[in-house]
Design a protein around this motif. Structure first.
Motif, PDB file in Angstrom:
ATOM      1  N   ASN A 179       0.819  -1.213   0.000  1.00  0.00           N
ATOM      2  CA  ASN A 179       0.000   0.000   0.000  1.00  0.00           C
ATOM      3  C   ASN A 179       0.852   1.262   0.000  1.00  0.00           C
ATOM      4  O   ASN A 179       0.363   2.340   0.318  1.00  0.00           O
ATOM      5  CB  ASN A 179      -0.934  -0.010   1.217  1.00  0.00           C
ATOM      6  CG  ASN A 179      -2.074   0.970   1.084  1.00  0.00           C
ATOM      7  OD1 ASN A 179      -2.585   1.197  -0.022  1.00  0.00           O
ATOM      8  ND2 ASN A 179      -2.480   1.573   2.185  1.00  0.00           N
ATOM      9  N   TRP A 180       2.130   1.120  -0.296  1.00  0.00           N
ATOM     10  CA  TRP A 180       3.081   2.227  -0.376  1.00  0.00           C
ATOM     11  C   TRP A 180       3.219   2.955   0.957  1.00  0.00           C
ATOM     12  O   TRP A 180       3.359   4.174   1.009  1.00  0.00           O
ATOM     13  CB  TRP A 180       2.684   3.215  -1.474  1.00  0.00           C
ATOM     14  CG  TRP A 180       2.950   2.696  -2.842  1.00  0.00           C
ATOM     15  CD1 TRP A 180       2.110   1.995  -3.633  1.00  0.00           C
ATOM     16  CD2 TRP A 180       4.172   2.824  -3.596  1.00  0.00           C
ATOM     17  NE1 TRP A 180       2.716   1.661  -4.832  1.00  0.00           N
ATOM     18  CE2 TRP A 180       3.988   2.169  -4.832  1.00  0.00           C
ATOM     19  CE3 TRP A 180       5.400   3.429  -3.335  1.00  0.00           C
ATOM     20  CZ2 TRP A 180       4.971   2.105  -5.805  1.00  0.00           C
ATOM     21  CZ3 TRP A 180       6.380   3.372  -4.308  1.00  0.00           C
ATOM     22  CH2 TRP A 180       6.159   2.712  -5.531  1.00  0.00           C
ATOM     23  N   GLN A 181       3.214   2.184   2.033  1.00  0.00           N
ATOM     24  CA  GLN A 181       3.464   2.734   3.356  1.00  0.00           C
ATOM     25  C   GLN A 181       4.840   2.277   3.835  1.00  0.00           C
ATOM     26  O   GLN A 181       5.166   1.095   3.741  1.00  0.00           O
ATOM     27  CB  GLN A 181       2.393   2.274   4.354  1.00  0.00           C
ATOM     28  CG  GLN A 181       0.995   2.766   4.026  1.00  0.00           C
ATOM     29  CD  GLN A 181       0.869   4.275   4.106  1.00  0.00           C
ATOM     30  OE1 GLN A 181       1.377   4.903   5.037  1.00  0.00           O
ATOM     31  NE2 GLN A 181       0.197   4.867   3.125  1.00  0.00           N
ATOM     32  N   GLN A 183       7.472   0.963   6.213  1.00  0.00           N
ATOM     33  CA  GLN A 183       7.378   0.106   7.385  1.00  0.00           C
ATOM     34  C   GLN A 183       8.768  -0.154   7.948  1.00  0.00           C
ATOM     35  O   GLN A 183       9.748  -0.223   7.205  1.00  0.00           O
ATOM     36  CB  GLN A 183       6.726  -1.242   7.024  1.00  0.00           C
ATOM     37  CG  GLN A 183       5.353  -1.135   6.404  1.00  0.00           C
ATOM     38  CD  GLN A 183       4.291  -0.748   7.409  1.00  0.00           C
ATOM     39  OE1 GLN A 183       4.533  -0.775   8.618  1.00  0.00           O
ATOM     40  NE2 GLN A 183       3.117  -0.383   6.926  1.00  0.00           N
ATOM     41  N   ASN A 379       9.741   7.542  10.176  1.00  0.00           N
ATOM     42  CA  ASN A 379       8.382   7.370   9.672  1.00  0.00           C
ATOM     43  C   ASN A 379       8.194   7.951   8.277  1.00  0.00           C
ATOM     44  O   ASN A 379       7.075   7.973   7.761  1.00  0.00           O
ATOM     45  CB  ASN A 379       7.373   8.021  10.634  1.00  0.00           C
ATOM     46  CG  ASN A 379       7.392   7.372  12.003  1.00  0.00           C
ATOM     47  OD1 ASN A 379       7.578   6.171  12.121  1.00  0.00           O
ATOM     48  ND2 ASN A 379       7.204   8.173  13.039  1.00  0.00           N
ATOM     49  N   TYR A 380       9.260   8.420   7.674  1.00  0.00           N
ATOM     50  CA  TYR A 380       9.200   8.961   6.317  1.00  0.00           C
ATOM     51  C   TYR A 380      10.519   8.645   5.620  1.00  0.00           C
ATOM     52  O   TYR A 380      11.544   8.399   6.274  1.00  0.00           O
ATOM     53  CB  TYR A 380       8.954  10.475   6.339  1.00  0.00           C
ATOM     54  CG  TYR A 380       9.949  11.260   7.163  1.00  0.00           C
ATOM     55  CD1 TYR A 380      11.175  11.676   6.623  1.00  0.00           C
ATOM     56  CD2 TYR A 380       9.677  11.586   8.482  1.00  0.00           C
ATOM     57  CE1 TYR A 380      12.086  12.388   7.378  1.00  0.00           C
ATOM     58  CE2 TYR A 380      10.585  12.297   9.253  1.00  0.00           C
ATOM     59  CZ  TYR A 380      11.782  12.695   8.694  1.00  0.00           C
ATOM     60  OH  TYR A 380      12.686  13.404   9.445  1.00  0.00           O
ATOM     61  N   ASP A 556       4.872  13.951   0.402  1.00  0.00           N
ATOM     62  CA  ASP A 556       5.035  12.503   0.547  1.00  0.00           C
ATOM     63  C   ASP A 556       5.401  11.911  -0.806  1.00  0.00           C
ATOM     64  O   ASP A 556       4.545  11.765  -1.685  1.00  0.00           O
ATOM     65  CB  ASP A 556       3.747  11.877   1.082  1.00  0.00           C
ATOM     66  CG  ASP A 556       3.929  10.408   1.436  1.00  0.00           C
ATOM     67  OD1 ASP A 556       5.025   9.867   1.188  1.00  0.00           O
ATOM     68  OD2 ASP A 556       2.973   9.798   1.952  1.00  0.00           O
ATOM     69  N   SER A 559       3.495   8.654  -1.723  1.00  0.00           N
ATOM     70  CA  SER A 559       2.128   8.852  -2.227  1.00  0.00           C
ATOM     71  C   SER A 559       2.149   9.245  -3.703  1.00  0.00           C
ATOM     72  O   SER A 559       1.278   8.819  -4.483  1.00  0.00           O
ATOM     73  CB  SER A 559       1.411   9.927  -1.403  1.00  0.00           C
ATOM     74  OG  SER A 559       1.252   9.514  -0.064  1.00  0.00           O
ATOM     75  N   LYS A 562       2.789   6.155  -5.671  1.00  0.00           N
ATOM     76  CA  LYS A 562       1.611   5.289  -5.644  1.00  0.00           C
ATOM     77  C   LYS A 562       0.601   5.713  -6.705  1.00  0.00           C
ATOM     78  O   LYS A 562       0.012   4.863  -7.397  1.00  0.00           O
ATOM     79  CB  LYS A 562       0.969   5.337  -4.254  1.00  0.00           C
ATOM     80  CG  LYS A 562      -0.284   4.483  -4.125  1.00  0.00           C
ATOM     81  CD  LYS A 562      -0.884   4.599  -2.731  1.00  0.00           C
ATOM     82  CE  LYS A 562      -2.144   3.746  -2.608  1.00  0.00           C
ATOM     83  NZ  LYS A 562      -2.748   3.850  -1.253  1.00  0.00           N
TER      84      LYS A 562
END
Length: 646
Positions: A179-181, A183, A379-380, A556, A559, A562
């Motif tokens: 989901n293009w997050q 991790q 986180n990024y 982002d 995003s 994505k």
């Protein structure tokens, strides 16, 4: 004996008697510290050694959580799964923590008294089994997730527990999910016996990757600049290259911690002004040594109307804490001379010339301080901002190279020498990461290289970066083509009937449709291979410009990729893997902060296996519930906040 039925009318009388006479209280008491709430999310805080053990070993399985049975209880009873029901019941009971009352025992310890009839004692064995069960469940989920990813980047570091005198090595995995997050997961937290050689380190990393089945998916490994890590990376590169081809022949494999390099650069510079820094440090230490001095200094600050609530006594090994100490001290520079008039024993007041030099140093170190915060994020993505950080640092050094103050010039000279040692040569990762950010592409590379290198070296390095980027892209093209050929060769024909693009068949007899003439026409006018690759198209398009009201720092990149995955089907896979690369080891260092909470003096006898269960399991469960804890890197010493009294 008190009945367990909460609806008996005698309950009110018993409560009234309990208020009049403490000895008549017959509630069950569970002894543990107030802040150690048993919770599924933060089960690493449970003290499994201090939990009370039931001598009879009998579990109260008939205690109801509520007046009526819930859906979970009915489902578990229908499935004859009492163990599962017990776990859910204990989880629900733990959420009733607010209904407990603090009680101070005769020995002064704090206890919790249950006001709920559904409260159940938990034995150490029960808590241990619950923790291990959660760990195994979350491990299976993570294994399933790792099977779906293409590449994973690792960070690793070593930490020694003060209470156990055992060294642990943490291995953290970084990847972008479907989901293009972005991790990150703690993969292992294992003991590492001395002498911590490069061979020992890589053996631990190899063991972790094989346990998770990801040894053929390793993209990069981020470590600090210790010499044993250099040996470990060299052995790792040779080992992993035997099982699979490393991207770009392993040129991106070794990632040096950018935060550590910045620390080395600044520490070299601060060493030239150590006398001034030591004076400020002694000022803060002098004021903090006596309550009367602190009160006297606080009154002066209050009368001057300075809105500063505390002084900071830095940690010598952490330059950013030294920066924070100087920032606070210079705001209070007017208070120190007045304090010297009121305190006869105060002899180390900085002069006006010292404060001027401190101001010059702070104006320069501000860029380093901001850069450290940017590249320390977990986180990024950080690989895409790597080049911008390095360029900014180099720009500040160049600006102050001919400073009017000789002390500052000497400081800059030392810092530039250290900078060139690590970033004097072209770094492919920081360049490729920037190019794969749609805000920058090749434009930032062309701009920044002219600032970092001389004109000739800049041209050579730009060409080197572009060639490496195309080589890496075509490696992904080859992998994609191999998957397509493998997929097409696996197509099986069922019976004697099959379907082609030119028509339909039945019983092995081909029937051509009218579209076969159109297909021949397309073959004559369309090239099978496009003239431009996805990378060519991406680089030729203009850079992304943030819209009105959109903050550039909050952009982002994941995003964006994505939303453009269909357009750049292969290039997006490359961007997914590169943007997941961490440029610092902060993620692993932050885990050591959790390690100090798990391995405290009261839990010094935890086995290394249980330590790994607590550390890894807590990390996985926090990710499951979306709990984002602040990043706190572990240090042997921490800066001290000296609170000024109001």
């Amino acid at each position: 004996m008190k009945s367990s039925n909460p609806n008996e009318p005698s309950q009110g009388n018993e409560q009234t008697q309990a208020q009049g006479n403490e000895q008549t209280q017959v509630h069950e008491v569970r002894e543990y510290e107030v802040d150690e709430e048993i919770n599924y999310v933060d089960f690493n805080e449970v003290n499994v050694h201090d939990l009370e053990v039931n001598d009879d070993g009998v579990q109260n399985e008939n205690i109801d959580v509520g007046d009526e049975k819930g859906d979970d209880e009915k489902e578990c009873e229908n499935n004859d799964d009492q163990d599962q029901f017990q776990r859910k019941k204990r989880k629900r009971v733990s959420k009733a923590y607010v209904d407990f009352t603090e009680v101070t025992a005769k020995d002064g310890s704090i206890k919790l008294q249950s006001n709920l009839p559904q409260f159940e004692k938990l034995s150490r064995a029960m808590a241990r089994n619950d923790v291990i069960t959660v760990y195994e469940i979350e491990k299976k989920k993570l294994q399933s997730m790792l099977r779906t990813i293409n590449k994973i980047s690792l960070t690793t570091d070593i930490w020694k527990s003060k209470v156990q005198k055992i060294s642990y090595m943490c291995v953290t995995g970084h990847f972008v999910d479907s989901n293009w997050q972005l991790q990150k997961r703690v993969l292992s937290f294992m003991p590492l016996p001395p002498p911590h050689t490069g061979v020992d380190i890589i053996n631990g990393v190899m063991k972790s990757t094989k346990d998770w089945g990801i040894e053929h998916k390793i993209f990069t490994i981020s470590v600090d600049n210790a010499s044993n890590n250099d040996v470990a990376i060299r052995i790792a590169k040779q080992t992993f290259s035997r099982s699979h081809k490393l991207p770009l022949g392993g040129k991106l494999f070794h990632v040096r911690c950018t935060a550590h390099i910045l620390n080395l650069v600044v520490q070299d510079g601060i060493s030239t002004i150590k006398t001034i820094v030591e004076d400020v440090r002694n000022n803060v230490r002098f004021i903090n040594q006596s309550e009367s001095r602190l009160l006297k200094f606080s009154e002066i600050v209050h009368h001057l109307g300075i809105s500063v609530k505390k002084l900071i006594l830095d940690c010598v090994t952490r330059w950013n804490s030294t920066y924070e100490m100087l920032v606070v001290a210079i705001k209070l520079k007017d208070a120190f001379p007045i304090f010297a008039q009121r305190e006869p024993s105060y002899k180390c007041c900085p002069s006006l010339e010292d404060w001027t030099r401190i101001q010059d140093v702070l104006s320069m170190l501000e860029a380093f301080y901001g850069a450290t915060h940017v590249i320390s994020g977990t986180n990024y993505p950080t690989s895409n901002v790597f080049l911008g950080v390095v360029w900014r640092v180099k720009h500040v050094l160049n600006e102050n190279e001919f400073h009017h103050e000789e002390l500052i010039r000497n400081m800059i000279e030392k810092m530039k020498t250290k900078f060139d040692k690590y970033w004097g040569d072209c770094n492919l990762l920081m360049s490729i990461g920037a190019i794969l950010d749609p805000r920058y592409k090749m434009r930032l590379v062309n701009f920044a290289f002219n600032q970092i290198y001389n004109a000739n070296d800049a041209r050579i390095n730009v060409t080197k970066v572009k060639d490496a980027l195309y080589d890496l892209f075509y490696e992904y093209v080859q992998i994609d083509n191999m998957k397509i050929r493998k997929g097409s060769s696996s197509v099986t024909h069922m019976g004697s009937s099959f379907v082609t693009s030119t028509g339909s068949t039945s019983k092995g007899k081909v029937v051509l449709s009218g579209l076969h003439l159109y297909d021949k026409y397309l073959d004559s006018v369309e090239d099978e291979t496009p003239n431009k690759s996805e990378l060519d198209i991406y680089l030729e398009e203009g850079v992304y410009k943030c819209q009105d009201g959109e903050v550039t720092s909050e952009f982002d990149a994941l995003s964006w990729w994505k939303s453009h995955e269909l357009k750049f089907s292969i290039l997006s896979k490359l961007a997914r893997d590169v943007l997941a690369i961490p440029v610092s080891t902060v993620a692993s260092e932050a885990t050591f902060s959790a390690g100090t909470r798990v391995l405290d003096p009261y839990r010094a006898k935890l086995s290394s296996d249980m330590v790994q269960v607590l550390i890894c399991g807590a990390d996985w469960v926090r990710q499951l519930h979306g709990i984002d804890k602040p990043i706190m890197t572990y240090e042997e010493e921490e800066p001290i906040d000296v609170i000024l009294q109001a």
